[in-house]
Scaffold this motif. Structure first.
Motif, mmCIF file in Angstrom:
data_model
loop_
_atom_site.group_PDB
_atom_site.id
_atom_site.type_symbol
_atom_site.label_atom_id
_atom_site.label_comp_id
_atom_site.label_asym_id
_atom_site.label_seq_id
_atom_site.Cartn_x
_atom_site.Cartn_y
_atom_site.Cartn_z
ATOM 1 N N MET A 148 26.816 -12.598 -153.011
ATOM 2 C CA MET A 148 26.351 -11.245 -152.885
ATOM 3 C C MET A 148 26.037 -10.910 -151.429
ATOM 4 N N LEU A 149 25.368 -11.849 -150.723
ATOM 5 C CA LEU A 149 25.084 -11.627 -149.306
ATOM 6 C C LEU A 149 26.371 -11.498 -148.506
ATOM 7 N N ARG A 150 27.339 -12.355 -148.791
ATOM 8 C CA ARG A 150 28.616 -12.246 -148.100
ATOM 9 C C ARG A 150 29.273 -10.898 -148.377
ATOM 10 N N GLY A 151 29.166 -10.419 -149.601
ATOM 11 C CA GLY A 151 29.728 -9.122 -149.969
ATOM 12 C C GLY A 151 29.056 -7.971 -149.250
ATOM 13 N N LEU A 152 27.739 -8.020 -149.135
ATOM 14 C CA LEU A 152 27.012 -6.974 -148.404
ATOM 15 C C LEU A 152 27.437 -6.936 -146.945
ATOM 16 N N LEU A 153 27.509 -8.113 -146.325
ATOM 17 C CA LEU A 153 27.882 -8.180 -144.918
ATOM 18 C C LEU A 153 29.328 -7.744 -144.709
ATOM 19 N N ALA A 154 30.221 -8.125 -145.627
ATOM 20 C CA ALA A 154 31.623 -7.731 -145.520
ATOM 21 C C ALA A 154 31.790 -6.222 -145.635
ATOM 22 N N ALA A 155 30.882 -5.568 -146.358
ATOM 23 C CA ALA A 155 30.928 -4.117 -146.519
ATOM 24 C C ALA A 155 30.260 -3.393 -145.352
ATOM 25 N N GLY A 156 29.780 -4.164 -144.365
ATOM 26 C CA GLY A 156 29.154 -3.555 -143.194
ATOM 27 C C GLY A 156 27.701 -3.174 -143.377
ATOM 28 N N GLU A 157 27.087 -3.684 -144.433
ATOM 29 C CA GLU A 157 25.677 -3.382 -144.685
ATOM 30 C C GLU A 157 24.788 -4.303 -143.862
ATOM 31 N N SER A 158 23.688 -3.771 -143.352
ATOM 32 C CA SER A 158 22.672 -4.623 -142.746
ATOM 33 C C SER A 158 21.759 -5.109 -143.866
ATOM 34 N N VAL A 159 21.222 -6.308 -143.713
ATOM 35 C CA VAL A 159 20.459 -6.950 -144.779
ATOM 36 C C VAL A 159 19.103 -7.394 -144.258
ATOM 37 N N ASP A 160 18.044 -7.001 -144.971
ATOM 38 C CA ASP A 160 16.720 -7.555 -144.754
ATOM 39 C C ASP A 160 16.540 -8.639 -145.798
ATOM 40 N N LEU A 161 16.458 -9.883 -145.371
ATOM 41 C CA LEU A 161 16.440 -11.012 -146.294
ATOM 42 C C LEU A 161 15.032 -11.571 -146.452
ATOM 43 N N VAL A 162 14.620 -11.745 -147.706
ATOM 44 C CA VAL A 162 13.361 -12.408 -148.043
ATOM 45 C C VAL A 162 13.699 -13.518 -149.027
ATOM 46 N N VAL A 163 13.264 -14.735 -148.742
ATOM 47 C CA VAL A 163 13.495 -15.869 -149.633
ATOM 48 C C VAL A 163 12.126 -16.361 -150.095
ATOM 49 N N SER A 164 11.842 -16.201 -151.376
ATOM 50 C CA SER A 164 10.529 -16.582 -151.908
ATOM 51 C C SER A 164 10.351 -18.098 -151.915
ATOM 52 N N ARG A 165 9.127 -18.526 -152.092
ATOM 53 C CA ARG A 165 8.845 -19.969 -152.188
ATOM 54 C C ARG A 165 9.596 -20.587 -153.360
ATOM 55 N N ALA A 166 9.580 -19.903 -154.495
ATOM 56 C CA ALA A 166 10.282 -20.427 -155.676
ATOM 57 C C ALA A 166 11.781 -20.524 -155.412
ATOM 58 N N SER A 167 12.348 -19.541 -154.695
ATOM 59 C CA SER A 167 13.780 -19.584 -154.376
ATOM 60 C C SER A 167 14.107 -20.758 -153.474
ATOM 61 N N ARG A 168 13.216 -21.055 -152.530
ATOM 62 C CA ARG A 168 13.441 -22.198 -151.642
ATOM 63 C C ARG A 168 13.530 -23.491 -152.450
ATOM 64 N N LEU A 169 12.616 -23.642 -153.397
ATOM 65 C CA LEU A 169 12.609 -24.844 -154.228
ATOM 66 C C LEU A 169 13.878 -24.931 -155.070
ATOM 67 N N THR A 170 14.289 -23.800 -155.652
ATOM 68 C CA THR A 170 15.495 -23.773 -156.468
ATOM 69 C C THR A 170 16.724 -24.062 -155.626
ATOM 70 N N LEU A 171 16.797 -23.452 -154.458
ATOM 71 C CA LEU A 171 17.932 -23.665 -153.562
ATOM 72 C C LEU A 171 18.051 -25.133 -153.175
#
Length: 200
Positions: A1-24
């Motif tokens: 999804m992030l790659r798709g946003l960037l490919a479409a020329g969108e700027s992205v404000d990214l937030v990665v939660s603590r739970a997401s870090r653990l899952t990743l």
């Protein structure tokens, strides 16, 4: 999804939660660290869904990263310019926090801001099965104007690899956000079209 946003020329404000870090870390072996976020993000986005590194070329110039604990960050204010917000994936704990307006971290606060400003919020819930309380929270989010999008791949697009299934879900999220992409073959009303594409 992030790659798709960037490919479409969108700027992205990214937030990665603590739970997401653990899952990743658990699911991919990739650490995501505030002090090395650019390096970690490049490594993360360059991998394919099968875990192979260097599958994709990645340019993260359009990404601005905000730490999940930074409640003074730009996205915590309604005056910060944003088209909307995508929460992918959304755990049931995240769904509950956003539905209840807890704003315990930047992710939840930004989601609350997105709803109050009547901007598009897409919540891609990933857990299954869902209990009654989570279903009530999802209904509350729908009633507040969010798009509830279960991370459920479809098989009519002729998927032959796990990347195809991941791309389908990412594409549906981008569809809900109004972002153009070519991540999957769209349904055209013809039965068997996906199986023909996968054979040919």
């Amino acid at each position: 999804m992030l790659r798709g946003l960037l490919a479409a020329g969108e700027s992205v404000d990214l937030v990665v939660s603590r739970a997401s870090r653990l899952t990743l870390l658990d699911e991919t072996g990739i650490a995501f660290r505030d002090g090395h976020w650019q390096e970690d993000l490049r490594s993360w986005l360059a991998r394919g869904a099968d875990g192979k590194p260097h599958t994709f070329d990645v340019d993260i110039e359009g990404v601005r990263y905000w730490a999940a604990g930074d409640l003074g960050a730009g996205p915590s204010s309604g005056s910060y310019p944003a088209k909307g917000m995508l929460i992918v994936p959304a755990s049931t704990a995240c769904v509950a926090g956003v539905a209840l307006g807890l704003s315990k971290d930047l992710l939840q606060r930004a989601a609350s801001v997105t709803l109050k400003e009547r901007r598009r919020l897409v919540v891609a819930v990933r857990e299954t099965p869902l209990n009654g309380q989570t279903l009530k929270h999802l209904v509350s989010l729908d009633e507040a104007g969010a798009v509830v999008l279960p991370a459920s791949p479809a098989f009519y697009a002729g998927a032959t690899h796990i990347q195809d299934l991941v791309d389908f879900v990412a594409g549906r999220v981008l569809d809900a956000a109004g972002v153009p992409h070519d991540l999957y073959r769209r349904w055209e009303g013809e039965l068997g079209g996906g199986s023909r594409d996968s054979r040919g």
